[in-house]
Design a protein around this motif. Structure first.
Motif, PDB file in Angstrom:
ATOM      1  N   TYR A  42       6.137   3.757   7.194  1.00  0.00           N
ATOM      2  CA  TYR A  42       4.875   3.161   6.746  1.00  0.00           C
ATOM      3  C   TYR A  42       4.771   1.714   7.205  1.00  0.00           C
ATOM      4  CZ  TYR A  42       1.219   1.296   3.749  1.00  0.00           C
ATOM      5  OH  TYR A  42       0.072   0.667   3.301  1.00  0.00           O
ATOM      6  N   THR A  74      -3.896   0.707   0.007  1.00  0.00           N
ATOM      7  CA  THR A  74      -3.611   1.415   1.254  1.00  0.00           C
ATOM      8  C   THR A  74      -4.851   1.430   2.137  1.00  0.00           C
ATOM      9  OG1 THR A  74      -2.073   2.857   0.067  1.00  0.00           O
ATOM     10  CG2 THR A  74      -2.781   3.582   2.244  1.00  0.00           C
ATOM     11  N   GLY A  76       0.788  -1.225   0.000  1.00  0.00           N
ATOM     12  CA  GLY A  76       0.000   0.000   0.000  1.00  0.00           C
ATOM     13  C   GLY A  76       0.818   1.271   0.000  1.00  0.00           C
ATOM     14  N   TYR A  77       2.116   1.172   0.346  1.00  0.00           N
ATOM     15  CA  TYR A  77       2.954   2.374   0.326  1.00  0.00           C
ATOM     16  C   TYR A  77       3.098   2.907  -1.094  1.00  0.00           C
ATOM     17  CZ  TYR A  77       6.877   5.527   1.055  1.00  0.00           C
ATOM     18  OH  TYR A  77       7.681   6.645   1.088  1.00  0.00           O
TER      19      TYR A  77
END
Length: 368
Positions: A43, A28, A21-22
């Protein structure tokens, strides 16, 4: 002689962290988008903390929902691995039911996320009948070519040599109190992946139709023209529905519920020629749902995605057997038609924590 079988999509019983998701906003979690996270290392720390903090509440509720089924045999979907299953059973389910489910079966399937179907069984039924496993088989390796099921309608990117089952069809040959029962556990293709002006359910239906035909082929190939005399059950999250309940309105003005029956479904293939019966249809039409789907107030409905199909022989031998649906693990955002309200488990949230997005389904029936 009575056996009690449940099916439950436990929703992402996963032991791995997903940090993609970063770089991919579609993956995310929504709470992470509220913060300005400067580096990938930060993150990953925050995402790991978020997952761990949320998982404990979710898994306590999952275990409560399973305990409420009081099943002799439990069919699960979205299980990461045998290690994940054992950790959940020991750390959570054991606290609810004790040392009940000592027999565990899982075979790695085809899902790209690594989620599999699994079966947990007691050593005896609630009535003291021995539950024995004679054989377990995975059908994950079957291809469209193997069964002659390839068509261009399956969609772009699929080839004849591709595997039919998006996860697996896990088959267990059982003896319960000395009587034969064949169990098939599935998790069919999801309804996501629309193309152009074609919605996801319609676009993916040919894939599910192939999966249903493959399950039916497996059973008919095993039993031949004696299928109508056999004890078999098909369980799982089938990601399709033959009807749905449209939810119209909102929290402030209230809701009304309209049944839309007779919808085209891949699952019609199971019902053809009386091959098997969806015994959920023995419940009222407003009270068959196992999942709430919503994309805002303009698109929301209740539907059955989780099934226990009985062979024609079992259905005939159990004319009044009716499935139970465990809905106490549903989040508070799920609207319940009048008269169906339940007491939610402690710490249930508006959208999360919850036991799962699906409801467990359980059925008691006699083996002739």
């Amino acid at each position: 002689m009575t056996v009690r079988i449940a099916t439950f999509n436990i929703e992402n019983l996963i032991t791995r962290f997903d940090f993609s998701g970063y770089r991919n906003q579609l993956r995310t979690d929504r709470v992470m988008t509220l913060f300005d996270i400067k580096t990938e290392a930060i993150y990953q720390q925050l995402e790991a903390a978020r997952v761990i903090a949320a998982a404990d509440d979710n898994r306590q509720m999952s275990a409560l929902a399973i305990a409420d089924t009081d099943a002799d045999i439990l069919c699960l979907q979205e299980v990461d691995s045998m290690e994940a299953l054992q950790a959940f059973e020991y750390g959570y389910l054991f606290r609810m039911v004790g040392s009940g489910y000592r027999q565990k079966y899982l075979v790695e399937g085809n899902d790209s996320r690594g989620i599999d179907v699994a079966v947990l069984m007691r050593e005896e039924t609630r009535h003291g009948e021995k539950i024995e496993l004679k054989d377990v088989r995975s059908h994950a390796a079957l291809t469209y070519h193997d069964l002659g099921l390839y068509t261009e309608a399956l969609g772009p990117g699929l080839r004849p040599e591709d595997r039919i089952f998006k996860r697996d069809c896990l088959e267990l040959d059982l003896r319960i109190g000395g009587r034969a029962l064949r169990l098939y556990v599935v998790h069919f293709k999801s309804m996501t992946g629309g193309r152009g002006d074609v919605d996801g359910r319609s676009a993916t239906m040919p894939v599910r139709e192939a999966e249903v035909r493959a399950v039916r082929h497996i059973i008919e190939n095993q039993f031949g023209d004696r299928c109508d005399q056999q004890n078999f059950v098909i369980c799982g999250d089938m990601n399709d529905y033959q009807e749905r309940v449209d939810v119209i309105g909102d929290r402030r003005r209230g809701f009304r519920y309209e049944v839309r029956a007779g919808l085209e479904s891949a699952l019609d293939i199971f019902a053809q020629d009386g091959f098997a019966e969806n015994v959920m249809r023995r419940r009222d039409a407003l009270d068959r749902w196992t999942l709430y789907h919503a994309r805002g107030p303009q698109e929301q409905h209740l539907c059955q995605l989780d099934y226990i199909w009985l062979s024609s022989a079992l259905a005939a031998a159990n004319p009044v057997a009716v499935p139970e649906i465990i809905r106490s693990g549903q989040p508070f955002r799920t609207p319940f038609p009048p008269g169906q309200e339940v007491e939610r488990y402690p710490r249930t949230g508006w959208d999360r924590p919850k036991a799962s997005d699906h409801c467990p389904v359980v059925l008691s029936f006699d083996l002739p």
